[in-house]
Design a protein around this motif. Sequence first.
Motif, PDB file in Angstrom:
ATOM      1  N   GLY A   1     155.835 -57.090  25.278  1.00  0.00           N
ATOM      2  CA  GLY A   1     155.156 -55.990  24.066  1.00  0.00           C
ATOM      3  C   GLY A   1     153.997 -57.421  23.983  1.00  0.00           C
ATOM      4  N   ALA A   2     153.727 -58.195  25.209  1.00  0.00           N
ATOM      5  CA  ALA A   2     152.347 -59.573  24.969  1.00  0.00           C
ATOM      6  C   ALA A   2     152.226 -59.946  25.972  1.00  0.00           C
ATOM      7  CB  ALA A   2     152.711 -60.267  23.666  1.00  0.00           C
ATOM      8  N   ALA A   3     152.255 -61.484  26.362  1.00  0.00           N
ATOM      9  CA  ALA A   3     151.896 -62.626  27.505  1.00  0.00           C
ATOM     10  C   ALA A   3     152.886 -61.793  28.458  1.00  0.00           C
ATOM     11  CB  ALA A   3     152.837 -63.535  27.113  1.00  0.00           C
ATOM     12  N   GLY A   4     153.583 -61.159  29.328  1.00  0.00           N
ATOM     13  CA  GLY A   4     154.411 -60.504  30.233  1.00  0.00           C
ATOM     14  C   GLY A   4     153.152 -59.946  30.452  1.00  0.00           C
ATOM     15  N   GLN A   5     152.868 -58.684  29.351  1.00  0.00           N
ATOM     16  CA  GLN A   5     151.972 -57.489  29.969  1.00  0.00           C
ATOM     17  C   GLN A   5     150.787 -57.817  30.521  1.00  0.00           C
ATOM     18  OE1 GLN A   5     152.226 -53.211  28.870  1.00  0.00           O
ATOM     19  NE2 GLN A   5     151.609 -54.172  26.950  1.00  0.00           N
ATOM     20  N   ALA A   6     150.175 -58.696  29.560  1.00  0.00           N
ATOM     21  CA  ALA A   6     148.427 -59.068  29.780  1.00  0.00           C
ATOM     22  C   ALA A   6     149.067 -59.977  31.682  1.00  0.00           C
ATOM     23  CB  ALA A   6     148.622 -60.414  28.673  1.00  0.00           C
ATOM     24  N   VAL A   7     150.231 -60.665  31.769  1.00  0.00           N
ATOM     25  CA  VAL A   7     150.173 -60.606  33.557  1.00  0.00           C
ATOM     26  C   VAL A   7     150.282 -60.118  33.993  1.00  0.00           C
ATOM     27  CG1 VAL A   7     151.486 -62.752  34.819  1.00  0.00           C
ATOM     28  CG2 VAL A   7     150.536 -63.527  32.639  1.00  0.00           C
ATOM     29  N   GLN A   8     151.074 -59.211  33.724  1.00  0.00           N
ATOM     30  CA  GLN A   8     151.038 -57.470  34.512  1.00  0.00           C
ATOM     31  C   GLN A   8     149.722 -56.874  34.775  1.00  0.00           C
ATOM     32  OE1 GLN A   8     153.972 -55.032  32.915  1.00  0.00           O
ATOM     33  NE2 GLN A   8     153.495 -53.517  34.703  1.00  0.00           N
ATOM     34  N   ALA A   9     149.327 -56.979  33.496  1.00  0.00           N
ATOM     35  CA  ALA A   9     147.589 -56.391  34.195  1.00  0.00           C
ATOM     36  C   ALA A   9     146.616 -57.238  34.670  1.00  0.00           C
ATOM     37  CB  ALA A   9     147.475 -56.745  32.200  1.00  0.00           C
ATOM     38  N   VAL A  10     146.520 -59.098  34.855  1.00  0.00           N
ATOM     39  CA  VAL A  10     146.304 -59.347  35.482  1.00  0.00           C
ATOM     40  C   VAL A  10     146.243 -59.314  37.064  1.00  0.00           C
ATOM     41  CG1 VAL A  10     145.682 -62.026  35.641  1.00  0.00           C
ATOM     42  CG2 VAL A  10     144.682 -60.833  33.653  1.00  0.00           C
ATOM     43  N   ASN A  11     147.573 -59.711  37.382  1.00  0.00           N
ATOM     44  CA  ASN A  11     147.618 -59.060  38.451  1.00  0.00           C
ATOM     45  C   ASN A  11     146.983 -57.761  39.639  1.00  0.00           C
ATOM     46  OD1 ASN A  11     149.558 -61.316  38.717  1.00  0.00           O
ATOM     47  ND2 ASN A  11     151.409 -60.509  38.241  1.00  0.00           N
ATOM     48  N   LYS A  12     147.445 -56.660  38.413  1.00  0.00           N
ATOM     49  CA  LYS A  12     146.461 -55.840  38.908  1.00  0.00           C
ATOM     50  C   LYS A  12     145.016 -55.930  38.727  1.00  0.00           C
ATOM     51  CE  LYS A  12     148.248 -51.688  39.368  1.00  0.00           C
ATOM     52  NZ  LYS A  12     148.603 -50.914  39.825  1.00  0.00           N
ATOM     53  N   ARG A  13     144.440 -56.338  38.084  1.00  0.00           N
ATOM     54  CA  ARG A  13     143.184 -56.164  38.237  1.00  0.00           C
ATOM     55  C   ARG A  13     143.096 -57.466  39.432  1.00  0.00           C
ATOM     56  NH1 ARG A  13     139.142 -59.195  39.351  1.00  0.00           N
ATOM     57  NH2 ARG A  13     136.699 -58.934  37.885  1.00  0.00           N
ATOM     58  N   PHE A  14     143.228 -58.447  39.503  1.00  0.00           N
ATOM     59  CA  PHE A  14     143.169 -59.214  41.090  1.00  0.00           C
ATOM     60  C   PHE A  14     143.609 -58.526  42.194  1.00  0.00           C
ATOM     61  CE2 PHE A  14     142.264 -62.020  37.628  1.00  0.00           C
ATOM     62  CZ  PHE A  14     140.877 -62.173  37.740  1.00  0.00           C
TER      63      PHE A  14
ATOM     64  N   LEU B   1     146.680 -58.381  43.235  1.00  0.00           N
ATOM     65  CA  LEU B   1     148.169 -58.874  43.374  1.00  0.00           C
ATOM     66  C   LEU B   1     149.091 -58.033  42.985  1.00  0.00           C
ATOM     67  CD1 LEU B   1     147.660 -62.077  41.020  1.00  0.00           C
ATOM     68  CD2 LEU B   1     147.274 -61.785  44.204  1.00  0.00           C
ATOM     69  N   PRO B   2     149.868 -58.720  43.908  1.00  0.00           N
ATOM     70  CA  PRO B   2     151.592 -57.417  43.557  1.00  0.00           C
ATOM     71  C   PRO B   2     152.133 -57.063  42.010  1.00  0.00           C
ATOM     72  CG  PRO B   2     152.017 -58.954  45.605  1.00  0.00           C
ATOM     73  CD  PRO B   2     150.843 -59.048  45.346  1.00  0.00           C
ATOM     74  N   GLU B   3     152.279 -55.999  40.997  1.00  0.00           N
ATOM     75  CA  GLU B   3     152.581 -56.267  39.853  1.00  0.00           C
ATOM     76  C   GLU B   3     153.447 -57.030  39.283  1.00  0.00           C
ATOM     77  OE1 GLU B   3     153.061 -52.223  37.207  1.00  0.00           O
ATOM     78  OE2 GLU B   3     152.693 -52.374  39.070  1.00  0.00           O
ATOM     79  N   GLU B   4     154.731 -57.328  40.252  1.00  0.00           N
ATOM     80  CA  GLU B   4     155.611 -58.333  40.065  1.00  0.00           C
ATOM     81  C   GLU B   4     155.604 -59.252  40.103  1.00  0.00           C
ATOM     82  OE1 GLU B   4     156.546 -56.757  43.612  1.00  0.00           O
ATOM     83  OE2 GLU B   4     155.701 -55.901  42.384  1.00  0.00           O
ATOM     84  N   THR B   5     154.154 -60.462  40.519  1.00  0.00           N
ATOM     85  CA  THR B   5     154.026 -61.436  40.890  1.00  0.00           C
ATOM     86  C   THR B   5     154.138 -61.870  39.647  1.00  0.00           C
ATOM     87  OG1 THR B   5     152.583 -60.228  42.606  1.00  0.00           O
ATOM     88  CG2 THR B   5     152.455 -62.999  42.098  1.00  0.00           C
ATOM     89  N   GLY B   6     155.066 -63.185  39.776  1.00  0.00           N
ATOM     90  CA  GLY B   6     155.274 -64.269  38.577  1.00  0.00           C
ATOM     91  C   GLY B   6     156.223 -63.938  37.564  1.00  0.00           C
ATOM     92  N   LEU B   7     156.325 -62.362  37.517  1.00  0.00           N
ATOM     93  CA  LEU B   7     157.201 -61.707  36.504  1.00  0.00           C
ATOM     94  C   LEU B   7     158.630 -61.543  36.337  1.00  0.00           C
ATOM     95  CD1 LEU B   7     154.538 -59.661  35.226  1.00  0.00           C
ATOM     96  CD2 LEU B   7     155.623 -61.824  34.599  1.00  0.00           C
TER      97      LEU B   7
END
Length: 352
Positions: A323-336, A338-344
């Motif tokens: 609902g916040a930080a994880g989804q933000a990192v997931q979106a940044v993975n997609k932006r750059f 990277l595999p969507e699940e990286t670091g999550l």
Amino acid sequence: MIRVGIVGASGLAGGELIRLVSQHPELELTFLGGDSSAGRRPAELHPGLRLDLGLTVEPVTADRVAEKCDVVFLATPAPVSARLAAELADRVPCVTDLSGAFRIRTPELHRRWYAKAERATELADRFVYGVPELVGDQLVDAALISVPGCYATAITLGLAPLTLGLGLHLRTVVVDGKSGSSGGGLQLRVPDLHPLRNGAIAPYAPTGHRHAAEVGDFLRRSKPGSVGSLAMSAYGVSHVRGLLASSYVYTDDPVDQRTLQRAYFRFYKEHPFVRVRRHDETLIPVPDPQAVLGSNYCDVTAMHDPDGGRIVVLAALDNLVKGAAGQAVQAVNKRFRLPEETGLTMQPVMPA
């Protein structure tokens, strides 16, 4: 490595971002920003993070952020995010905002729910609404990302297979939301004091919620399918993390349980962070927020209620992660790219 800044590092979402970014294999934390917490280390602000990152919180200037960051997360109140995004757009390759400043595209609706977050319409139109499961291709190389609210994420992921998958017209949607105290952040408010919050079921928004406006604004701009009226009541409950959004959906389109089950599994087949569940598949009825705590999962169930003439959609998530930080990192993975699940890939902690 991708250089990351976090503004609003002292808050709950900021702390979750520090936790996730510090263990991400492709992200390097290079800047922590804040005002009241300037000069303090992350371990002083967040008791669970005994990390020596070599960083202290700094005052935020556009020049400093642009110098230090490839992506900056704004974990700040909406009025602050609106101002900082205007200063940082086109100076930082990616600005990812966790506030409500840019979630609602329609100007009139935005002013109703976020009157203090003044913004330029041209800037708002450039933001991508960051639900990776629904707009993944739009996130690739995006310069500006608006991370949905916690309730909005759960509701939207719950309803999307009906509208975007089956193309149904949802005549009426009534949402019942229950969230823990972390959803309100760290602001000191009398109703959130322990003697009053513990054991409570507090109807803090019984006749409307800004996250429902956000969901309606997004789904009404998305095709196929459509949404008529969408109403929400929200309650605060006595646990700290996690939320459950129960959506009661009324449609004149024909549907049955088999159609629902197949549609949801098909819609989220390629999306690892949405777990489509049967209500009775495990030891406790699910979705239940306690089964996702600490993880980036959203658990979703859809059930046909022929006697009530409705579809019941349940969605549970950790409001500080998916609902916040994880989804933000997931979106940044997609932006750059990277595999969507990286670091999550952390699994839920239960019991918690």
